[in-house]
Enzyme design. Structure first.
Site, mmCIF file in Angstrom:
data_model
loop_
_atom_site.group_PDB
_atom_site.id
_atom_site.type_symbol
_atom_site.label_atom_id
_atom_site.label_comp_id
_atom_site.label_asym_id
_atom_site.label_seq_id
_atom_site.Cartn_x
_atom_site.Cartn_y
_atom_site.Cartn_z
ATOM 1 N N GLU A 11 0.908 -1.167 0.103
ATOM 2 C CA GLU A 11 0.082 0.052 -0.192
ATOM 3 C C GLU A 11 0.912 1.444 -0.142
ATOM 4 O OE1 GLU A 11 0.034 -2.595 1.860
ATOM 5 O OE2 GLU A 11 -1.908 -2.970 2.806
ATOM 6 N N LEU A 13 14.659 -38.938 2.908
ATOM 7 C CA LEU A 13 13.945 -37.723 3.433
ATOM 8 C C LEU A 13 12.578 -37.461 2.946
ATOM 9 C CD1 LEU A 13 14.064 -35.117 5.126
ATOM 10 C CD2 LEU A 13 15.306 -34.323 3.275
HETATM 11 C C1 AOF Z 1 0.262 -5.210 4.484
HETATM 12 N N1 AOF Z 1 0.778 -4.867 3.288
HETATM 13 O O1 AOF Z 1 2.407 -5.649 1.749
HETATM 14 C C2 AOF Z 1 2.442 -6.654 3.612
HETATM 15 C C3 AOF Z 1 1.477 -7.119 4.941
HETATM 16 O O2 AOF Z 1 7.124 -6.309 10.012
HETATM 17 P P1 AOF Z 1 6.088 -5.661 9.342
HETATM 18 O O3 AOF Z 1 5.498 -4.093 9.497
HETATM 19 O O4 AOF Z 1 6.370 -5.378 7.444
HETATM 20 O O5 AOF Z 1 4.627 -6.478 9.215
HETATM 21 C C4 AOF Z 1 4.425 -7.716 8.691
HETATM 22 C C5 AOF Z 1 3.030 -8.270 8.688
HETATM 23 O O6 AOF Z 1 2.398 -7.261 7.847
HETATM 24 C C6 AOF Z 1 3.076 -9.516 8.293
HETATM 25 O O7 AOF Z 1 3.114 -10.597 9.190
HETATM 26 C C7 AOF Z 1 1.600 -9.319 7.767
HETATM 27 O O8 AOF Z 1 0.749 -9.876 8.451
HETATM 28 C C8 AOF Z 1 1.583 -8.092 7.199
HETATM 29 N N2 AOF Z 1 1.879 -7.946 5.831
HETATM 30 N N3 AOF Z 1 0.430 -6.273 5.121
HETATM 31 O O9 AOF Z 1 -0.645 -4.181 4.862
HETATM 32 C C9 AOF Z 1 1.810 -5.818 2.771
HETATM 33 N N4 AOF Z 1 3.223 -7.632 3.288
HETATM 34 ZN ZN ZN Z 2 0.690 -3.182 6.043
#
Ligand code: AOF
Ligand code: ZN
Length: 338
Positions: free
Chosen positions: A54, A275
């Site tokens: 986003e 495995l």
């Molecule tokens: C979103 N947009 O593009 C992604 C999300 O450590 P952070 O801040 O990068 O947060 C990771 C978490 O955010 C991840 O575990 C998942 O729940 C969410 N990923 N969320 O709004 C994104 N990659």
């Molecule tokens: Zn996010």
């Protein structure tokens, strides 16, 4: 959800799909911002620790996105992780509508964005149908890892019609043809780690890396239950299961947990037979990819692709085929364990 919504969301999913294999332990996510049928900006999550889809999408918008619609393949995050919550940004930018491909299985977010954004006066749609399936498939390994603490396990077997991966002299190059081998390279590029028995590595010295431009180097996991690894096969991208993952030679589930804790959501096992068989026996395989070469060896000294405890027909390990594909002279069958 309109047909146009499904199309824009499919574009968001496509942007996310291009990042599969780059974002672990985060999911791959794509986003598109649209006003009156016109794209204002697009973006994807490129790597863990970096901006979310986003954020990249809204930063790429040539004009202010106030009132526009944001299509995102995964529910926007509502709490801060390594990066601030996307819901805050969406509110601050005063988007009019958010269309979500699928909810985030991460319990920290899981559905919270819907209420939060609606409370801020933003119209929220959660997708259904085919495009929702596509968005869920995009994050299947992340979903398993975040909810179960286990990586999604893919097993690849490239073998002759009679189930062998090397002849009686140990020759294994090549069982399958160039098309099938190129498919394996692309599969490696999409996972986070490639796992193999240390005996197979000792016999064949496979690099196990995707030899493709732009593909990040993968972890190579050597499972050394029966055979110690050859030091020449251990480099800085190698995890030796007994040394680095606390593997006791029996509990593959615990070993996979330790691998998941290292940030591996998606692991490809490329043999050997013991495995592969042990993973199947333990019910740890999510997806089986069999590449059949149209060849027969018929040599009892040949190396079998699968070593598994014998079962009567009535209790055979059974699978549901999900796809069949011709790769040059070879046949790929993708299956899910029943
Ligand atoms: C979103 N947009 O593009 C992604 C999300 O450590 P952070 O801040 O990068 O947060 C990771 C978490 O955010 C991840 O575990 C998942 O729940 C969410 N990923 N969320 O709004 C994104 N990659
Ligand atoms: Zn996010």
């Amino acid at each position: 959800m309109t047909e146009a919504d499904a199309r824009w969301l499919a574009r968001a999913a496509e942007l996310g799909e291009a990042q599969v294999g780059h974002t672990a332990p985060n999911p791959a996510v794509g986003a598109v911002c649209v006003r009156n049928g016109r794209v204002l900006g697009e973006g994807a999550h490129l790597r863990a620790g970096g901006p979310h889809a986003e954020v990249n999408c809204l930063a790429a918008c040539a004009e202010e996105p106030a009132g526009a619609t944001l299509y995102v393949s995964l529910e926007p995050c509502s709490t801060a992780g390594r990066t601030p919550p996307c819901c805050d940004l969406i509110r601050a930018k005063r988007l009019g509508r958010v269309v979500i491909g699928c909810l985030d299985p991460n319990p920290r977010h899981a559905g919270r964005a819907v209420g939060l954004l609606r409370a801020a006066g933003i119209d929220v749609t959660v997708a259904e149908g085919e495009v929702a399936e596509r968005c869920r498939a995009l994050i299947a390994p992340f979903a398993k890892a975040i909810t179960q603490g286990l990586p999604y396990v893919r097993l690849k077997l490239a073998m002759t019609l009679d189930g062998f991966i090397a002849d009686g002299m140990g020759a294994s190059r090549w069982v399958t043809g160039p098309e099938a081998r190129a498919w394996v390279q692309r599969l490696r590029a999409r996972v986070d780690a490639v796992m193999v028995g240390a005996g197979t590595v000792r016999a064949d010295h496979p690099s196990l890396q995707p030899h493709l431009p732009d593909a990040p180097l993968k972890w190579r996991v050597l499972v050394d239950r029966f055979t110690p690894p050859d030091p020449a096969d251990v480099d800085e991208r190698t995890l030796v299961a007994t040394r680095d993952l606390g593997y006791d030679g029996h509990d593959l589930r615990a070993m996979l947990r330790a691998l998941c804790a290292r940030g591996v959501n998606d692991v490809l096992c490329e043999g050997g037979g013991r495995l592969a068989g042990a993973l199947l026996d333990a019910g740890l395989v999510d997806e089986l990819n069999v590449l059949y070469a149209p060849k027969i060896l018929g040599d009892p000294a040949a190396r079998p692709g699968l070593a598994i405890a014998p079962r009567p027909l009535a209790r055979a390990l059974a699978f549901a085929p999900v796809a069949r594909e011709a790769l040059g002279p070879d046949t790929l069958i993708r299956l899910r364990p029943n």
